[in-house]
Design a protein around this motif. Structure first.
Motif, mmCIF file in Angstrom:
data_model
loop_
_atom_site.group_PDB
_atom_site.id
_atom_site.type_symbol
_atom_site.label_atom_id
_atom_site.label_comp_id
_atom_site.label_asym_id
_atom_site.label_seq_id
_atom_site.Cartn_x
_atom_site.Cartn_y
_atom_site.Cartn_z
ATOM 1 N N GLY A 15 -33.570 -5.773 -18.190
ATOM 2 C CA GLY A 15 -34.742 -5.077 -18.723
ATOM 3 C C GLY A 15 -34.363 -4.144 -19.853
ATOM 4 O O GLY A 15 -35.048 -4.059 -20.865
ATOM 5 N N ALA A 16 -33.215 -3.466 -19.695
ATOM 6 C CA ALA A 16 -32.766 -2.544 -20.732
ATOM 7 C C ALA A 16 -32.403 -3.294 -22.004
ATOM 8 O O ALA A 16 -32.698 -2.846 -23.111
ATOM 9 N N ALA A 17 -31.770 -4.453 -21.828
ATOM 10 C CA ALA A 17 -31.394 -5.268 -22.989
ATOM 11 C C ALA A 17 -32.648 -5.681 -23.758
ATOM 12 O O ALA A 17 -32.684 -5.631 -24.989
ATOM 13 N N ALA A 18 -33.691 -6.042 -23.011
ATOM 14 C CA ALA A 18 -34.948 -6.446 -23.645
ATOM 15 C C ALA A 18 -35.553 -5.279 -24.422
ATOM 16 O O ALA A 18 -36.207 -5.461 -25.439
ATOM 17 N N ALA A 19 -35.300 -4.060 -23.941
ATOM 18 C CA ALA A 19 -35.851 -2.869 -24.597
ATOM 19 C C ALA A 19 -34.970 -2.413 -25.759
ATOM 20 O O ALA A 19 -35.251 -1.418 -26.407
ATOM 21 N N GLY A 20 -33.855 -3.107 -25.983
ATOM 22 C CA GLY A 20 -32.984 -2.776 -27.114
ATOM 23 C C GLY A 20 -31.692 -2.121 -26.679
ATOM 24 O O GLY A 20 -31.568 -0.899 -26.710
ATOM 25 N N GLY A 21 -30.751 -2.926 -26.260
ATOM 26 C CA GLY A 21 -29.427 -2.422 -25.894
ATOM 27 C C GLY A 21 -29.445 -1.451 -24.743
ATOM 28 O O GLY A 21 -30.104 -1.667 -23.739
ATOM 29 N N GLY A 22 -28.726 -0.341 -24.899
ATOM 30 C CA GLY A 22 -28.576 0.606 -23.800
ATOM 31 C C GLY A 22 -29.784 1.512 -23.604
ATOM 32 O O GLY A 22 -29.777 2.359 -22.722
ATOM 33 N N GLY A 23 -30.803 1.349 -24.432
ATOM 34 C CA GLY A 23 -31.974 2.214 -24.307
ATOM 35 C C GLY A 23 -32.876 1.782 -23.175
ATOM 36 O O GLY A 23 -32.431 1.352 -22.135
ATOM 37 N N GLY A 24 -34.134 1.877 -23.403
ATOM 38 C CA GLY A 24 -35.084 1.509 -22.367
ATOM 39 C C GLY A 24 -35.413 2.706 -21.504
ATOM 40 O O GLY A 24 -34.630 3.639 -21.412
ATOM 41 N N PRO A 25 -36.557 2.666 -20.875
ATOM 42 C CA PRO A 25 -36.992 3.799 -20.063
ATOM 43 C C PRO A 25 -36.066 4.017 -18.872
ATOM 44 O O PRO A 25 -35.384 3.095 -18.439
ATOM 45 N N PRO A 26 -36.008 5.258 -18.371
ATOM 46 C CA PRO A 26 -35.127 5.521 -17.239
ATOM 47 C C PRO A 26 -35.549 4.757 -15.992
ATOM 48 O O PRO A 26 -36.732 4.529 -15.770
ATOM 49 N N VAL A 27 -34.544 4.388 -15.236
ATOM 50 C CA VAL A 27 -34.774 3.706 -13.955
ATOM 51 C C VAL A 27 -34.356 4.676 -12.865
ATOM 52 O O VAL A 27 -33.270 5.259 -12.940
ATOM 53 N N PHE A 28 -35.197 4.887 -11.880
ATOM 54 C CA PHE A 28 -34.853 5.809 -10.804
ATOM 55 C C PHE A 28 -35.041 5.104 -9.475
ATOM 56 O O PHE A 28 -36.119 4.617 -9.155
ATOM 57 N N ILE A 29 -33.966 5.051 -8.720
ATOM 58 C CA ILE A 29 -34.053 4.457 -7.380
ATOM 59 C C ILE A 29 -33.560 5.485 -6.370
ATOM 60 O O ILE A 29 -32.392 5.890 -6.395
ATOM 61 N N GLY A 30 -34.455 5.948 -5.536
ATOM 62 C CA GLY A 30 -34.085 6.857 -4.452
ATOM 63 C C GLY A 30 -33.671 6.047 -3.238
ATOM 64 O O GLY A 30 -34.290 5.031 -2.921
ATOM 65 N N LEU A 31 -32.596 6.494 -2.592
ATOM 66 C CA LEU A 31 -32.085 5.768 -1.422
ATOM 67 C C LEU A 31 -32.194 6.672 -0.205
ATOM 68 O O LEU A 31 -31.504 7.698 -0.118
ATOM 69 N N ARG A 32 -33.077 6.299 0.707
ATOM 70 C CA ARG A 32 -33.308 7.113 1.907
ATOM 71 C C ARG A 32 -32.729 6.430 3.127
ATOM 72 O O ARG A 32 -32.473 5.232 3.129
ATOM 73 N N GLY A 33 -32.592 7.210 4.165
ATOM 74 C CA GLY A 33 -32.079 6.657 5.419
ATOM 75 C C GLY A 33 -31.073 7.606 6.023
ATOM 76 O O GLY A 33 -30.501 8.450 5.322
ATOM 77 N N PRO A 34 -30.846 7.497 7.329
ATOM 78 C CA PRO A 34 -29.958 8.438 8.016
ATOM 79 C C PRO A 34 -28.505 8.313 7.576
ATOM 80 O O PRO A 34 -28.136 7.351 6.888
ATOM 81 N N LEU A 35 -27.703 9.274 7.964
ATOM 82 C CA LEU A 35 -26.259 9.246 7.688
ATOM 83 C C LEU A 35 -25.682 7.887 8.081
ATOM 84 O O LEU A 35 -25.926 7.420 9.193
ATOM 85 N N GLY A 36 -24.953 7.301 7.172
ATOM 86 C CA GLY A 36 -24.286 6.046 7.488
ATOM 87 C C GLY A 36 -25.167 4.810 7.418
ATOM 88 O O GLY A 36 -24.752 3.715 7.814
ATOM 89 N N ALA A 37 -26.387 4.957 6.895
ATOM 90 C CA ALA A 37 -27.308 3.812 6.863
ATOM 91 C C ALA A 37 -26.890 2.757 5.841
ATOM 92 O O ALA A 37 -27.324 1.607 5.917
ATOM 93 N N GLY A 38 -26.064 3.146 4.876
ATOM 94 C CA GLY A 38 -25.614 2.182 3.871
ATOM 95 C C GLY A 38 -26.103 2.496 2.468
ATOM 96 O O GLY A 38 -26.063 1.635 1.581
ATOM 97 N N LYS A 39 -26.514 3.721 2.230
ATOM 98 C CA LYS A 39 -27.040 4.107 0.916
ATOM 99 C C LYS A 39 -25.968 3.992 -0.172
ATOM 100 O O LYS A 39 -26.227 3.474 -1.254
#
Ligand SMILES: Nc1ncnc2c1ncn2[C@@H]1O[C@H](COP(=O)(O)OP(=O)(O)OP(=O)(O)O)[C@@H](O)[C@H]1O
Ligand SMILES: [Mg+2]
Length: 156
Positions: A15-39
Protein backbone atom coordinates in the motif's frame (compact mmCIF):
# COMPACT_ATOMS: atom_id res chain seq x y z
CA UNK A 1 -0.02 -16.62 13.32
CA UNK A 2 3.48 -15.76 12.09
CA UNK A 3 2.44 -16.35 8.50
CA UNK A 4 -0.63 -14.15 8.94
CA UNK A 5 1.54 -11.42 10.44
CA UNK A 6 3.96 -11.53 7.50
CA UNK A 7 1.06 -11.23 5.08
CA UNK A 8 -0.23 -8.19 6.97
CA UNK A 9 3.21 -6.56 6.83
CA UNK A 10 3.66 -7.26 3.14
CA UNK A 11 0.21 -5.85 2.39
CA UNK A 12 0.94 -2.70 4.33
CA UNK A 13 4.15 -2.01 2.42
CA UNK A 14 2.47 -2.76 -0.90
CA UNK A 15 0.00 0.00 0.00
CA UNK A 16 2.84 2.37 0.83
CA UNK A 17 4.55 1.63 -2.48
CA UNK A 18 1.31 2.47 -4.28
CA UNK A 19 1.24 5.78 -2.39
CA UNK A 20 4.78 6.58 -3.57
CA UNK A 21 7.72 4.80 -2.00
CA UNK A 22 8.18 5.11 1.73
CA UNK A 23 5.39 7.65 2.11
CA UNK A 24 1.74 6.92 2.43
CA UNK A 25 -0.53 7.52 5.37
CA UNK A 26 0.46 6.14 8.76
CA UNK A 27 -0.55 2.61 9.63
CA UNK A 28 -1.43 1.91 13.25
CA UNK A 29 -2.02 -1.55 14.61
CA UNK A 30 -2.74 -1.92 18.31
CA UNK A 31 -2.04 -5.35 19.78
CA UNK A 32 -4.15 -6.29 22.79
CA UNK A 33 -4.25 -9.36 24.94
CA UNK A 34 -2.93 -10.64 28.26
CA UNK A 35 0.73 -11.12 29.16
CA UNK A 36 2.24 -13.76 26.94
CA UNK A 37 -0.65 -13.80 24.45
CA UNK A 38 1.74 -13.43 21.52
CA UNK A 39 1.66 -9.70 20.80
CA UNK A 40 5.43 -9.40 20.33
CA UNK A 41 5.58 -12.49 18.16
CA UNK A 42 2.87 -11.12 15.90
CA UNK A 43 4.42 -7.64 15.82
CA UNK A 44 7.74 -9.12 14.72
CA UNK A 45 6.06 -11.12 11.98
CA UNK A 46 4.29 -8.00 10.66
CA UNK A 47 7.58 -6.09 10.74
CA UNK A 48 9.38 -8.87 8.88
CA UNK A 49 6.64 -8.89 6.25
CA UNK A 50 7.06 -5.13 5.91
CA UNK A 51 10.78 -5.58 5.23
CA UNK A 52 12.54 -5.26 8.59
CA UNK A 53 15.62 -7.48 8.55
CA UNK A 54 17.44 -6.26 11.67
CA UNK A 55 17.24 -8.19 14.94
CA UNK A 56 14.14 -7.09 16.84
CA UNK A 57 14.70 -7.11 20.61
CA UNK A 58 11.74 -6.91 22.95
CA UNK A 59 10.61 -3.33 23.68
CA UNK A 60 9.76 -4.30 27.26
CA UNK A 61 12.38 -1.95 28.74
CA UNK A 62 13.14 0.46 25.90
CA UNK A 63 9.43 0.83 25.11
CA UNK A 64 10.00 1.94 21.50
CA UNK A 65 12.21 0.61 18.72
CA UNK A 66 12.30 2.16 15.29
CA UNK A 67 13.44 0.34 12.15
CA UNK A 68 14.14 2.10 8.88
CA UNK A 69 13.02 0.43 5.70
CA UNK A 70 15.01 0.58 2.44
CA UNK A 71 12.10 2.43 0.80
CA UNK A 72 12.35 5.31 3.28
CA UNK A 73 9.50 4.21 5.50
CA UNK A 74 9.80 3.17 9.13
CA UNK A 75 8.41 0.43 11.31
CA UNK A 76 7.97 1.20 14.98
CA UNK A 77 7.50 -1.50 17.59
CA UNK A 78 6.32 -0.17 20.95
CA UNK A 79 5.26 -1.70 24.25
CA UNK A 80 3.29 0.72 26.42
CA UNK A 81 2.87 -1.63 29.36
CA UNK A 82 5.00 0.58 31.62
CA UNK A 83 3.71 3.92 30.40
CA UNK A 84 1.96 5.79 33.18
CA UNK A 85 1.26 9.28 31.83
CA UNK A 86 0.66 11.31 28.70
CA UNK A 87 3.93 13.13 29.39
CA UNK A 88 5.81 9.84 29.32
CA UNK A 89 4.12 8.99 26.07
CA UNK A 90 5.17 12.32 24.55
CA UNK A 91 8.71 11.63 25.76
CA UNK A 92 8.73 8.47 23.66
CA UNK A 93 8.08 10.57 20.56
CA UNK A 94 4.47 9.44 20.33
CA UNK A 95 3.43 12.11 17.81
CA UNK A 96 6.27 11.14 15.48
CA UNK A 97 5.00 7.57 15.39
CA UNK A 98 1.79 8.71 13.78
CA UNK A 99 3.48 10.41 10.83
CA UNK A 100 3.28 9.53 7.15
CA UNK A 101 5.43 6.57 6.16
CA UNK A 102 5.25 4.98 9.60
CA UNK A 103 3.93 1.56 10.45
CA UNK A 104 3.28 1.55 14.21
CA UNK A 105 2.88 -1.81 15.97
CA UNK A 106 1.85 -1.00 19.51
CA UNK A 107 1.49 -3.48 22.35
CA UNK A 108 -0.71 -2.51 25.31
CA UNK A 109 -2.48 0.37 23.46
CA UNK A 110 -4.94 0.51 26.39
CA UNK A 111 -2.20 2.36 28.32
CA UNK A 112 -2.76 5.27 25.91
CA UNK A 113 -6.44 4.82 25.22
CA UNK A 114 -7.19 8.51 24.75
CA UNK A 115 -4.12 9.16 22.62
CA UNK A 116 -4.78 6.50 20.03
CA UNK A 117 -5.35 7.61 16.45
CA UNK A 118 -8.99 7.69 15.36
CA UNK A 119 -8.25 5.45 12.40
CA UNK A 120 -6.58 2.21 13.37
CA UNK A 121 -6.64 -1.55 13.50
CA UNK A 122 -6.75 -3.42 16.74
CA UNK A 123 -5.85 -7.06 17.00
CA UNK A 124 -6.84 -8.88 20.14
CA UNK A 125 -5.03 -12.09 20.97
CA UNK A 126 -6.31 -14.74 23.34
CA UNK A 127 -5.01 -17.97 24.75
CA UNK A 128 -8.08 -20.18 25.09
CA UNK A 129 -8.06 -23.11 27.53
CA UNK A 130 -7.79 -25.55 24.65
CA UNK A 131 -4.15 -26.62 24.34
CA UNK A 132 -2.36 -25.51 21.20
CA UNK A 133 -5.04 -23.01 20.20
CA UNK A 134 -4.61 -19.24 19.88
CA UNK A 135 -7.26 -16.87 18.62
CA UNK A 136 -6.97 -13.44 17.05
CA UNK A 137 -9.74 -10.94 16.55
CA UNK A 138 -9.17 -7.95 14.30
CA UNK A 139 -11.27 -4.84 14.69
CA UNK A 140 -11.33 -1.90 12.32
CA UNK A 141 -11.78 1.46 14.04
CA UNK A 142 -12.55 4.50 11.92
CA UNK A 143 -11.08 4.35 8.41
CA UNK A 144 -7.63 2.82 8.91
CA UNK A 145 -4.93 2.06 6.40
CA UNK A 146 -4.94 -0.62 5.18
CA UNK A 147 -8.71 -0.88 4.75
CA UNK A 148 -8.54 -4.66 4.99
CA UNK A 149 -6.37 -7.19 6.73
CA UNK A 150 -5.75 -10.61 5.21
CA UNK A 151 -8.38 -12.98 6.53
CA UNK A 152 -10.49 -10.08 7.81
CA UNK A 153 -12.22 -8.53 4.80
CA UNK A 154 -14.73 -5.72 5.17
CA UNK A 155 -16.48 -7.37 8.13
CA UNK A 156 -15.68 -6.21 11.64
N1 LIG B 1 0.92 -18.04 18.08
C1 LIG B 1 1.69 -18.61 19.02
N2 LIG B 1 1.68 -19.96 19.18
C2 LIG B 1 2.45 -20.53 20.13
N3 LIG B 1 3.25 -19.87 20.98
C3 LIG B 1 3.30 -18.54 20.87
C4 LIG B 1 2.51 -17.83 19.90
N4 LIG B 1 2.74 -16.52 20.04
C5 LIG B 1 3.63 -16.40 21.06
N5 LIG B 1 3.97 -17.60 21.55
C6 LIG B 1 4.87 -17.84 22.67
O1 LIG B 1 4.33 -17.22 23.83
C7 LIG B 1 5.35 -16.53 24.55
C8 LIG B 1 4.99 -15.09 24.75
O2 LIG B 1 4.88 -14.44 23.49
P1 LIG B 1 5.01 -12.88 23.35
O3 LIG B 1 6.26 -12.41 23.96
O4 LIG B 1 4.78 -12.55 21.91
O5 LIG B 1 3.77 -12.37 24.24
P2 LIG B 1 3.29 -10.89 24.49
O6 LIG B 1 1.82 -10.88 24.29
O7 LIG B 1 4.09 -9.94 23.69
O8 LIG B 1 3.59 -10.69 26.03
P3 LIG B 1 3.81 -9.32 26.85
O9 LIG B 1 2.46 -8.86 27.28
O10 LIG B 1 4.66 -9.74 27.99
O11 LIG B 1 4.50 -8.33 25.95
C9 LIG B 1 6.65 -16.70 23.79
O12 LIG B 1 7.42 -17.70 24.43
C10 LIG B 1 6.23 -17.17 22.43
O13 LIG B 1 7.15 -18.05 21.86
MG1 LIG C 1 5.27 -8.34 24.21
Amino acid sequence: MADWGRRIGAGVRAGAAAAGGGGGPPVFIGLRGPLGAGKSVLARAVARGAGVEAPMPSPTFNLVFRYSLPDGGSVVHADLYRVRSVEELAGLGWDDLLADGFVALVEWPERAERELPEDRWEIELEIPDEPGVRTAKARRIGAPVPAELPGFPAAE
